[in-house]
Design a protein around this motif. Structure first.
Motif, PDB file in Angstrom:
ATOM      1  N   TYR A 309       0.836  -1.210   0.000  1.00  0.00           N
ATOM      2  CA  TYR A 309       0.000   0.000   0.000  1.00  0.00           C
ATOM      3  C   TYR A 309       0.867   1.254   0.000  1.00  0.00           C
ATOM      4  CZ  TYR A 309      -3.415   3.454   1.647  1.00  0.00           C
ATOM      5  OH  TYR A 309      -4.211   4.574   1.781  1.00  0.00           O
ATOM      6  N   GLU A 310       1.885   1.266   0.847  1.00  0.00           N
ATOM      7  CA  GLU A 310       2.737   2.450   0.988  1.00  0.00           C
ATOM      8  C   GLU A 310       3.679   2.615  -0.201  1.00  0.00           C
ATOM      9  OE1 GLU A 310       4.129   5.916   2.905  1.00  0.00           O
ATOM     10  OE2 GLU A 310       2.415   4.614   3.397  1.00  0.00           O
ATOM     11  N   SER A 311       4.210   1.510  -0.715  1.00  0.00           N
ATOM     12  CA  SER A 311       5.230   1.586  -1.766  1.00  0.00           C
ATOM     13  C   SER A 311       4.646   1.653  -3.166  1.00  0.00           C
ATOM     14  CB  SER A 311       6.154   0.373  -1.668  1.00  0.00           C
ATOM     15  OG  SER A 311       5.446  -0.822  -1.979  1.00  0.00           O
ATOM     16  N   GLY A 312       3.428   1.163  -3.330  1.00  0.00           N
ATOM     17  CA  GLY A 312       2.842   1.093  -4.656  1.00  0.00           C
ATOM     18  C   GLY A 312       3.281  -0.124  -5.447  1.00  0.00           C
ATOM     19  N   ILE A 313       4.069  -0.997  -4.842  1.00  0.00           N
ATOM     20  CA  ILE A 313       4.512  -2.231  -5.492  1.00  0.00           C
ATOM     21  C   ILE A 313       3.408  -3.283  -5.329  1.00  0.00           C
ATOM     22  CG2 ILE A 313       6.284  -4.034  -5.547  1.00  0.00           C
ATOM     23  CD1 ILE A 313       8.197  -2.020  -4.224  1.00  0.00           C
ATOM     24  N   PRO A 314       3.038  -3.995  -6.375  1.00  0.00           N
ATOM     25  CA  PRO A 314       1.940  -4.965  -6.260  1.00  0.00           C
ATOM     26  C   PRO A 314       2.234  -6.062  -5.230  1.00  0.00           C
ATOM     27  CG  PRO A 314       2.504  -4.581  -8.556  1.00  0.00           C
ATOM     28  CD  PRO A 314       3.572  -3.916  -7.746  1.00  0.00           C
TER      29      PRO A 314
END
Length: 480
Positions: A309-314
């Motif tokens: 959620y924080e990093s945007g990585i799936p």
């Protein structure tokens, strides 16, 4: 409860306690206790037991194994039963055998009493030695038996006074459910190391549970947490509260990191919310550039979702768990634990092949299991593996009810982060900072947590540094 045996990657749980008091004709107190223990199964998988009373008779059924194994033929029942207490155990003081299962039940001059305990008494060896010197006979090799003997020997007039006097002689961690012929009693140590909460159904059914998930399973309303240093007494007059000691809240932070179920709320803080925030803080502290985020299921799932959620990585499922295999620490030897890891987890090649992976787990104890998982992902084709741990390095043993290791066996006590990274074979390794962890506890109050396993700041002075005094088999190895 204490031990020197640790599964390669995780600390072992402690125990779970439960209790029901009901005058409702429709309530099945033993059946409700069975369901409550099922919900608390994650807190102990070696043995289970339920004690019941109808006000005159008291009986206990205990056995080795999971809740559904112990009660596979029938849940204990008694006509007109209206109080029950239950226990699920992971052995952290005394061998894993039937004699050491709980609840304990004794007859004494004041009547009958049953007791279930979660925690570890740091002065149990000293008290037991004193009691034995005056002729007290012990039937088990667990520290919990100290409680019932102190209560039985008390000369106070009421059972409430007997219990209160006994609790003030005890040091360490304990949450208790106690049953007499007409009362259900709960108590929590002054530091509040372990959780205990109160719930109700209607106006005449009261429940005590180690975690709030034990209330949900029977449809009970959460009333409140039992306060540190508080004893609650439930009888036909309702619930009465007694303060037997001044509270000094030091809740074990590992309840939020790993031990408790994510759907539980402990002392007003959601376990899920805390773990999700741990993942978010990890993402801010690392800022890894990767293709996917995966977790070591199931304990790493919530933190991994927070990281994504924080990093945007799936966030994808990169490791699949065999749901029919219990937690690997229940295996008694390292060889069997190694086999259990292979049975329990497998990599999903199509998800990780050629990918740079951020893998989230909650802790590293010895590091052996982490190394096996990293190799598993490499063999499945992962290009890079960045391992993130949602707790700081574990450097010191725990004396408050978690099955732990002597310090020399804790990998973070003997190796730097870089050395651990090399040992497990990851491309990089990051532990959540202590300040970052405290940030995740801000709703509860970071100063109201025990971080001793990370910084050595034990809330209770350790009178003995000797490993023998805290050994799991301390009551079995003494000279006769």
């Amino acid at each position: 409860m204490y031990s020197v045996e640790v599964e390669g990657n995780k600390w072992k749980e402690e125990c779970g306690v439960y209790g029901v008091y009901s005058r409702s004709a429709e309530a099945d107190v033993s059946g409700m206790t069975y369901l409550g223990l099922y919900a608390l199964q994650h807190r102990g998988q070696e043995s289970a037991g339920i004690a019941i009373t109808d006000g005159a008779w008291m009986d206990v059924t205990r056995g080795m194994g999971l809740v559904n194994e112990v009660f596979r033929h029938q849940v204990p029942h008694m006509d007109n039963q209206y109080i029950a207490i239950g226990h699920v155990r992971y052995s952290t003081t005394g061998s894993s055998m039937l004699a050491n299962t709980q609840p304990l039940m004794v007859n004494y001059s004041g009547g009958k009493i049953s007791l279930a305990h979660n925690g570890n008494l740091t002065n149990a060896t000293e008290i037991r030695r004193e009691l034995e010197e005056t002729g007290t006979i012990f039937q088990t090799t667990i520290d919990s038996e100290v409680f019932v003997n102190l209560i039985a020997r008390s000369r106070k007039a009421t059972v409430e006074e007997k219990i209160s006097e006994s609790l003030n002689k005890i040091e360490g961690a304990y949450c208790l459910t106690i049953m007499t012929e007409n009362k259900l009693i709960g108590a929590r140590d002054p530091q509040g190391f372990r959780p205990l909460c109160l719930g109700k159904i209607g106006d005449d059914t009261w429940i005590l549970s180690s975690e709030s998930c034990g209330l949900d399973v029977v449809g009970a309303e959460f009333v409140r947490d039992i306060e540190p240093g508080e004893m609650v007494v439930i009888d036909d007059d309702g619930v009465k509260s007694y303060k037997f000691a001044e509270p000094k809240l030091n809740m074990c932070v590992f309840e939020y990191i790993y031990f408790a179920r994510p759907d539980s709320v402990l002392d007003g803080l959601s376990v899920h919310e805390a773990r999700f925030e741990m993942g978010r803080v990890l993402a801010r502290e690392t800022n890894y550039k990767a293709d996917i985020v995966i977790s070591v299921p199931d304990s790493g799932n919530t933190a991994a979702s927070g990281y994504a959620y924080e990093s945007g990585i799936p966030y994808v499922e990169g490791l699949v768990k065999n749901r029919y295999i219990g937690r690997t620490f229940i295996q008694p030897t390292q060889k069997k634990r190694d086999t259990a890891v292979k049975l329990k987890l497998n990599a999903i090649s199509s998800a990780v092949q050629g990918k740079s992976v951020v893998m989230i787990d909650d802790s590293i104890v010895r590091g052996t299991t982490s190394g096996k998982i990293v190799r598993m992902l490499r063999n499945a084709g992962a290009r890079e593996i960045h391992m993130c741990i949602s707790s700081p390095p574990i450097v010191y043993p725990c004396y408050y009810g978690i099955d732990t290791s002597v310090r020399k066996e804790l990998i973070a006590a003997t190796k730097s982060v870089e050395e651990i990274c090399e040992y497990i074979g990851a491309d990089s390794l990051h532990f959540l900072s202590l300040d970052g962890l405290k940030h995740c506890m801000r709703k509860l109050g970071p100063d109201h947590m025990c971080y001793a396993c990370f910084d050595g700041g034990y809330p209770i002075e350790q009178k003995s540094a000797s490993p023998a005094e805290h050994d799991k088999y301390v009551f079995e190895q003494r000279k006769k």
